[in-house]
Scaffold this motif. Structure first.
Motif, PDB file in Angstrom:
ATOM      1  N   VAL A  41      54.184  42.545  51.144  1.00 43.61           N
ATOM      2  CA  VAL A  41      54.106  42.680  49.641  1.00 43.61           C
ATOM      3  C   VAL A  41      53.004  41.744  49.421  1.00 43.61           C
ATOM      4  O   VAL A  41      52.987  40.518  49.681  1.00 43.61           O
ATOM      5  CB  VAL A  41      55.242  42.479  49.070  1.00 43.61           C
ATOM      6  CG1 VAL A  41      55.237  42.202  47.590  1.00 43.61           C
ATOM      7  CG2 VAL A  41      56.290  43.453  49.130  1.00 43.61           C
ATOM      8  N   ARG A  42      51.998  42.259  48.505  1.00 48.76           N
ATOM      9  CA  ARG A  42      51.050  40.983  47.890  1.00 48.76           C
ATOM     10  C   ARG A  42      51.384  40.726  46.428  1.00 48.76           C
ATOM     11  O   ARG A  42      51.594  41.774  45.790  1.00 48.76           O
ATOM     12  CB  ARG A  42      49.605  41.622  48.221  1.00 48.76           C
ATOM     13  CG  ARG A  42      48.497  40.883  47.617  1.00 48.76           C
ATOM     14  CD  ARG A  42      47.092  41.243  47.910  1.00 48.76           C
ATOM     15  NE  ARG A  42      46.737  41.076  49.531  1.00 48.76           N
ATOM     16  CZ  ARG A  42      46.079  41.978  49.965  1.00 48.76           C
ATOM     17  NH1 ARG A  42      45.237  42.992  49.297  1.00 48.76           N
ATOM     18  NH2 ARG A  42      45.769  41.574  51.384  1.00 48.76           N
ATOM     19  N   VAL A  43      51.309  39.470  46.189  1.00 43.97           N
ATOM     20  CA  VAL A  43      51.621  39.049  44.751  1.00 43.97           C
ATOM     21  C   VAL A  43      50.162  38.396  44.363  1.00 43.97           C
ATOM     22  O   VAL A  43      50.096  37.449  44.899  1.00 43.97           O
ATOM     23  CB  VAL A  43      52.785  38.247  44.510  1.00 43.97           C
ATOM     24  CG1 VAL A  43      53.030  37.875  43.017  1.00 43.97           C
ATOM     25  CG2 VAL A  43      54.129  38.898  45.189  1.00 43.97           C
ATOM     26  N   GLU A  44      49.617  38.819  43.165  1.00 45.01           N
ATOM     27  CA  GLU A  44      48.500  38.267  42.808  1.00 45.01           C
ATOM     28  C   GLU A  44      48.621  37.991  41.133  1.00 45.01           C
ATOM     29  O   GLU A  44      49.325  38.710  40.586  1.00 45.01           O
ATOM     30  CB  GLU A  44      47.390  39.151  42.943  1.00 45.01           C
ATOM     31  CG  GLU A  44      46.936  39.403  44.075  1.00 45.01           C
ATOM     32  CD  GLU A  44      45.924  40.549  44.463  1.00 45.01           C
ATOM     33  OE1 GLU A  44      45.025  40.267  45.063  1.00 45.01           O
ATOM     34  OE2 GLU A  44      46.033  41.586  43.909  1.00 45.01           O
ATOM     35  N   VAL A  45      48.074  36.721  40.834  1.00 46.96           N
ATOM     36  CA  VAL A  45      48.154  36.462  39.199  1.00 46.96           C
ATOM     37  C   VAL A  45      46.666  35.987  38.841  1.00 46.96           C
ATOM     38  O   VAL A  45      45.833  35.731  39.696  1.00 46.96           O
ATOM     39  CB  VAL A  45      48.854  35.018  39.042  1.00 46.96           C
ATOM     40  CG1 VAL A  45      50.549  35.662  39.407  1.00 46.96           C
ATOM     41  CG2 VAL A  45      48.807  33.872  39.788  1.00 46.96           C
ATOM     42  N   GLN A  46      46.305  36.274  37.544  1.00 38.40           N
ATOM     43  CA  GLN A  46      45.091  35.991  36.958  1.00 38.40           C
ATOM     44  C   GLN A  46      45.235  35.732  35.804  1.00 38.40           C
ATOM     45  O   GLN A  46      45.974  36.411  34.943  1.00 38.40           O
ATOM     46  CB  GLN A  46      43.917  37.228  37.163  1.00 38.40           C
ATOM     47  CG  GLN A  46      42.759  37.268  36.841  1.00 38.40           C
ATOM     48  CD  GLN A  46      41.766  38.274  37.208  1.00 38.40           C
ATOM     49  OE1 GLN A  46      42.540  39.252  37.776  1.00 38.40           O
ATOM     50  NE2 GLN A  46      40.897  38.301  36.580  1.00 38.40           N
ATOM     51  N   ASP A  47      44.484  34.788  35.306  1.00 38.61           N
ATOM     52  CA  ASP A  47      44.363  34.429  33.782  1.00 38.61           C
ATOM     53  C   ASP A  47      43.094  35.096  33.104  1.00 38.61           C
ATOM     54  O   ASP A  47      42.217  35.673  33.811  1.00 38.61           O
ATOM     55  CB  ASP A  47      44.226  32.871  33.292  1.00 38.61           C
ATOM     56  CG  ASP A  47      42.959  32.304  33.994  1.00 38.61           C
ATOM     57  OD1 ASP A  47      42.272  32.888  34.577  1.00 38.61           O
ATOM     58  OD2 ASP A  47      42.796  31.040  33.794  1.00 38.61           O
ATOM     59  N   ALA A  48      43.176  35.018  31.929  1.00 37.92           N
ATOM     60  CA  ALA A  48      41.894  35.709  31.217  1.00 37.92           C
ATOM     61  C   ALA A  48      40.578  35.038  31.594  1.00 37.92           C
ATOM     62  O   ALA A  48      39.478  35.871  31.201  1.00 37.92           O
ATOM     63  CB  ALA A  48      41.997  35.647  29.601  1.00 37.92           C
ATOM     64  N   ARG A  49      40.332  33.817  32.056  1.00 34.48           N
ATOM     65  CA  ARG A  49      39.176  33.371  32.312  1.00 34.48           C
ATOM     66  C   ARG A  49      38.648  33.687  33.829  1.00 34.48           C
ATOM     67  O   ARG A  49      37.604  33.078  33.989  1.00 34.48           O
ATOM     68  CB  ARG A  49      39.145  31.728  32.090  1.00 34.48           C
ATOM     69  CG  ARG A  49      39.248  31.690  30.462  1.00 34.48           C
ATOM     70  CD  ARG A  49      39.015  30.040  30.301  1.00 34.48           C
ATOM     71  NE  ARG A  49      40.178  29.303  30.764  1.00 34.48           N
ATOM     72  CZ  ARG A  49      40.331  27.933  30.691  1.00 34.48           C
ATOM     73  NH1 ARG A  49      39.336  27.331  30.484  1.00 34.48           N
ATOM     74  NH2 ARG A  49      41.435  27.553  31.272  1.00 34.48           N
ATOM     75  N   GLY A  50      39.513  34.399  34.419  1.00 35.40           N
ATOM     76  CA  GLY A  50      38.902  34.811  35.884  1.00 35.40           C
ATOM     77  C   GLY A  50      39.533  33.981  37.037  1.00 35.40           C
ATOM     78  O   GLY A  50      39.328  34.246  38.025  1.00 35.40           O
ATOM     79  N   HIS A  51      40.579  33.027  36.497  1.00 35.50           N
ATOM     80  CA  HIS A  51      41.091  32.295  37.583  1.00 35.50           C
ATOM     81  C   HIS A  51      42.203  33.335  38.209  1.00 35.50           C
ATOM     82  O   HIS A  51      43.018  33.913  37.543  1.00 35.50           O
ATOM     83  CB  HIS A  51      41.867  31.188  36.906  1.00 35.50           C
ATOM     84  CG  HIS A  51      40.989  30.091  36.624  1.00 35.50           C
ATOM     85  ND1 HIS A  51      40.799  30.005  35.205  1.00 35.50           N
ATOM     86  CD2 HIS A  51      39.951  29.432  36.859  1.00 35.50           C
ATOM     87  CE1 HIS A  51      40.010  28.838  35.077  1.00 35.50           C
ATOM     88  NE2 HIS A  51      39.221  28.578  36.132  1.00 35.50           N
ATOM     89  N   LYS A  52      42.183  33.236  39.760  1.00 32.16           N
ATOM     90  CA  LYS A  52      42.956  34.287  40.255  1.00 32.16           C
ATOM     91  C   LYS A  52      43.622  33.457  41.612  1.00 32.16           C
ATOM     92  O   LYS A  52      42.614  32.793  42.276  1.00 32.16           O
ATOM     93  CB  LYS A  52      42.146  35.395  40.811  1.00 32.16           C
ATOM     94  CG  LYS A  52      42.932  36.576  41.390  1.00 32.16           C
ATOM     95  CD  LYS A  52      42.030  37.820  41.596  1.00 32.16           C
ATOM     96  CE  LYS A  52      42.470  38.980  42.229  1.00 32.16           C
ATOM     97  NZ  LYS A  52      41.685  40.120  42.484  1.00 32.16           N
ATOM     98  N   GLU A  53      44.733  34.113  41.898  1.00 26.67           N
ATOM     99  CA  GLU A  53      45.453  33.386  43.199  1.00 26.67           C
ATOM    100  C   GLU A  53      46.510  34.600  43.664  1.00 26.67           C
ATOM    101  O   GLU A  53      46.903  35.413  43.020  1.00 26.67           O
ATOM    102  CB  GLU A  53      46.217  32.254  43.172  1.00 26.67           C
ATOM    103  CG  GLU A  53      45.133  30.874  42.705  1.00 26.67           C
ATOM    104  CD  GLU A  53      44.471  30.473  43.908  1.00 26.67           C
ATOM    105  OE1 GLU A  53      44.775  30.885  44.979  1.00 26.67           O
ATOM    106  OE2 GLU A  53      43.584  29.734  43.803  1.00 26.67           O
ATOM    107  N   GLY A  54      46.578  34.392  44.841  1.00 28.83           N
ATOM    108  CA  GLY A  54      47.539  35.456  45.541  1.00 28.83           C
ATOM    109  C   GLY A  54      47.775  35.225  46.829  1.00 28.83           C
ATOM    110  O   GLY A  54      47.538  34.194  47.493  1.00 28.83           O
TER     111      GLY A  54
END
Length: 746
Positions: A41-54
């Protein structure tokens, strides 16, 4: 990529007492199907300014396996937005702690999830991929592989083997059995054991498994037995429910009545034949099981019987149930008939008209010689005569008529003048013919021969019929035309409205009388000058048929007063008929023309009288087996001309002249009375041929003379010719007016 902390490390977080980070944290709970735990399972998050982690979480790192869920904590960085979008993906493989292989399913938050400082936020997601039936084909996945259309049955999945007899979709392509493209024309099984030769027909969704034949169960012969039907599960013919007792049926035996079902059989009561009385059969009968009729055995051919025919003897049974005898001989009782049948139930013999004897000689019941008619009667005439019945004439009453000079016959007194010119006048017989109510009787003179030595003039009130029982030759003139003061025989009788009406007198002037009517209508007279008397109307037509025999009608009198005597209306022509049994030849005149009207008188002290109307022509009827008219034949029924009116003034006057009599040998109209006195109303011309009669003229004023009205012209009468054979009419023959009845001049 920012490091994510697994919430599965509860002990670690517990040691930290699960202290909420300063920037806040997000708890993600990923639930999955019991039948299909994901490999990674892959979990990813991202905010509106393009910051992304997973982070990837292989299956061996799942902590909450009993609850089939995975919990992950995401720590928000200080520079991140306070709301994060979340995506969770599952894979079918993992390698070196990372997700690999095919992405099976991807789920994402519909809206960014707020992560507040010093707070835990929560987001849960359910992975839908499942393999409940364990056939390794997933339902609920989002990848591009065909989904399992029924995850409850391991034999149903994409690519499954499906036969042409299938009744449900096994390979998930929405087609079933015969709908598969490979099944067209192939054998199949419709699941019904009562069908044979099942095969696929149709294409695509129209494909069906249809049988070649269907088992037809043999049915019992009786309607009262249970019908058999084929059982789809076994293919065997098994009986159903039999009709209840009392049900109507037919045992196919016409000798039973009231057939009903009883214990599975159709039965009825035996038909009882009635006792009969027949001449040649036994009284008791038996029922025929083929026809259902009662049959009675014939009696022996020695048995006496009666066939109800009076003309047969002796009567015996013929052994076949009929009574028969030998017919007696028949002789036709009438000369014009033949035997039609030797013996009938109504009489000894029956007869019918013999066509071969038509118009052949025979002897009538009176003893006179006649000919056979179409109806079989022996008639003295070979055709139906008009106005009399020749069979009613006794043979002794038929004499010859021979004259030696000009003679006159009076139909009122039945006398001849001069009597010496008729050789056998005392032997002649006269028959008075009744013509019906309102019609004058006629005088019938039956003769065997007609030999005229001079002209024949007929006078009197009654019409005259010459019945010639043989050939007739009219070679002398016959006058019935009122050429004298005495009307022709049968003229002026029962005329009523067919007689010309009289004129009226007013202001010293009289109106003219109307002309008489017969074959056509007569014409009205003229009016007196300057409000003088009104004219009389013309008489109405009386028709042109041969029955009854009626004469012409008189013209109306002109109007007069005192010494100004009115002109008398002219007499109508008479009525005359010749009926010849054989040939009638006419070579001279037969005339029933009308008489002209008289002139009105004028007197200075009384005024001017109107002229009389002309009389109408009478009626001629000529009929024979053969009618022949020669060039010299003249048949006339012309109307008379109207009389001229008188004229008068204070010290003088003038008399009108009479109209001409209807011509007896030509078709020229009779002239109306006319003189040099121009103030007098002229008489109208009489009718002749196809020329209609003319109206009388009105009176005028000339040099002080005032005239009365002239009389109207009389109408033509009627000429009727009838011949059994075609008429023979010469071109020089004259008929005025044209004849009716079938004979026409050439």
């Amino acid at each position: 990529m920012y490091r994510l902390c697994l919430l599965g490390c509860v002990l670690l977080l517990g040691a930290c007492r699960e202290t909420v980070p300063e920037e806040g944290a997000l708890r993600v709970t990923v639930k999955y199907s019991e039948s299909y735990p994901p490999a990674c399972v892959r979990v990813e998050v991202q905010d509106a300014r393009g910051h992304k982690e997973g982070t990837d979480i292989p299956k061996n790192q799942f902590q909450e396996r009993a609850e089939r869920e995975l919990r992950v904590a995401v720590l928000r960085k200080a520079e991140w937005d306070p709301a994060l979008s979340i995506t969770v993906s599952s894979f079918d493989k993992s390698e070196a702690g990372r997700c690999s292989g095919n992405e099976v399913e991807r789920r994402a938050s519909e809206q960014p999830v707020p992560v507040l400082p010093k707070k835990f936020s929560q987001w849960d997601i359910q992975l839908m991929a499942a393999d409940v039936d364990g056939d390794e084909h997933l339902a609920g996945a989002t990848w591009d592989r065909p989904p399992d259309c029924d995850d409850t049955k391991p034999n149903i999945h994409p690519g499954a083997s499906e036969s042409c007899s299938a009744t449900e979709d096994l390979n998930c392509n929405t087609l079933i059995g015969c709908q598969e493209s490979v099944c067209r024309g192939m054998a199949c099984d419709d699941g019904n054991a009562c069908t044979q030769g099942d095969h696929c027909e149709g294409e695509g969704r129209e494909g069906r498994c249809l049988p070649a034949t269907t088992t037809q169960c043999p049915q019992p012969s009786s309607l009262c037995e249970a019908p058999k039907t084929c059982q789809p599960t076994t293919g065997l013919c098994e009986p159903g429910v039999a009709p209840p007792d009392g049900t109507d049926c037919n045992d196919n035996n016409p000798c039973t009545l009231g057939d009903r079902c009883s214990a599975g059989a159709c039965t009825g009561a035996e038909k009882q034949c009635p006792t009969v009385t027949a001449a040649c059969r036994e009284s008791g009968g038996t029922c025929n099981r083929t026809s259902g009729s009662c049959e009675y055995k014939p009696l022996p051919n020695t048995t006496d019987c009666d066939d109800a025919l009076t003309c047969t003897t002796p009567d015996k049974c013929d052994g076949n149930g009929a009574c028969a005898g030998t017919p007696t001989a028949c002789v036709a009782p009438l000369q014009c008939f033949r035997i039609a049948q030797v013996c009938t139930t109504a009489a000894d013999c029956r007869y019918e008209v013999d066509p071969a004897k038509l118009n052949t000689p025979c002897t009538a019941s009176t003893g006179a010689q006649g000919v056979c008619m179409p109806d079989g009667a022996c008639s003295l005439f070979p055709y139906p005569t008009s106005n009399f019945d020749p069979s009613a004439i006794a043979a002794s009453d038929i004499q010859g008529l021979r004259t030696t000079g000009n003679v006159t016959f009076n139909s009122d007194t039945l006398t001849w003048a001069p009597a010496g010119s008729v050789q056998n006048s005392s032997q002649l017989k006269y028959v008075i013919i009744t013509q019906g109510a309102g019609v004058t009787n006629a005088v019938l003179l039956p003769v065997a021969t007609l030999d005229l030595g001079g002209s024949l003039t007929l006078v009197g009130a009654r019409p005259v019929i010459l019945a010639v029982f043989g050939d007739a030759n009219v070679n002398q003139a016959i006058f019935v035309n009122s050429t004298t003061a005495v009307p022709g025989a049968g003229a002026n009788q029962e005329c009523g409205s067919s007689a010309g009406a009289p004129g009226q007198f007013a202001n010293r002037k009289g109106g003219g009388g109307g002309g008489g009517g017969t074959g056509t209508a007569g014409k009205e007279g003229g009016r007196g000058y300057d409000n003088g008397g009104l004219p009389g109307a013309g008489g109405f037509a009386r028709g042109s048929g041969p029955v009854p025999l009626i004469g012409g009608c008189p013209g109306g009198d002109g109007a007069g007063q005192g010494a100004a005597t009115a002109g008398k209306g002219g007499a109508g022509g008479g009525a005359f008929q010749i009926s010849a049994a054989r040939t009638l030849t006419v070579s001279r005149r037969i005339s029933v023309s009308g008489r002209g009207g008289g002139g009105g008188l004028g007197r200075s002290n009384a005024g001017a009288a109107g002229g009389g109307g002309g009389g109408s022509g009478g009626r001629v009827v000529l009929e024979a087996f053969q009618v022949t008219l020669t060039d010299d034949a003249r048949l006339t029924a012309n109307g008379g001309g109207g009389g001229e009116a008188g004229t008068a003034k204070n010290n003088d006057s003038g008399d009108g002249t009479g109209g001409a009599n209807g011509a007896d040998d030509q078709s020229t109209p009779a002239a109306g009375g006319q003189s040099d006195i121009t103030s007098s109303g002229d008489g109208g011309a009489g009718g002749a041929g196809t020329t209609p009669p003319q109206t009388g003229s009105n009176g005028g004023l000339v040099n002080g003379y005032e005239g009365g009205g002239g009389g109207g012209g009389g109408a033509v009468g009627a000429i009727y010719l009838r011949s059994v054979q075609s008429c023979s009419t010469a071109g020089g023959a004259l008929i005025s007016p044209p004849a009716t009845g079938g004979c026409q001049t050439l």
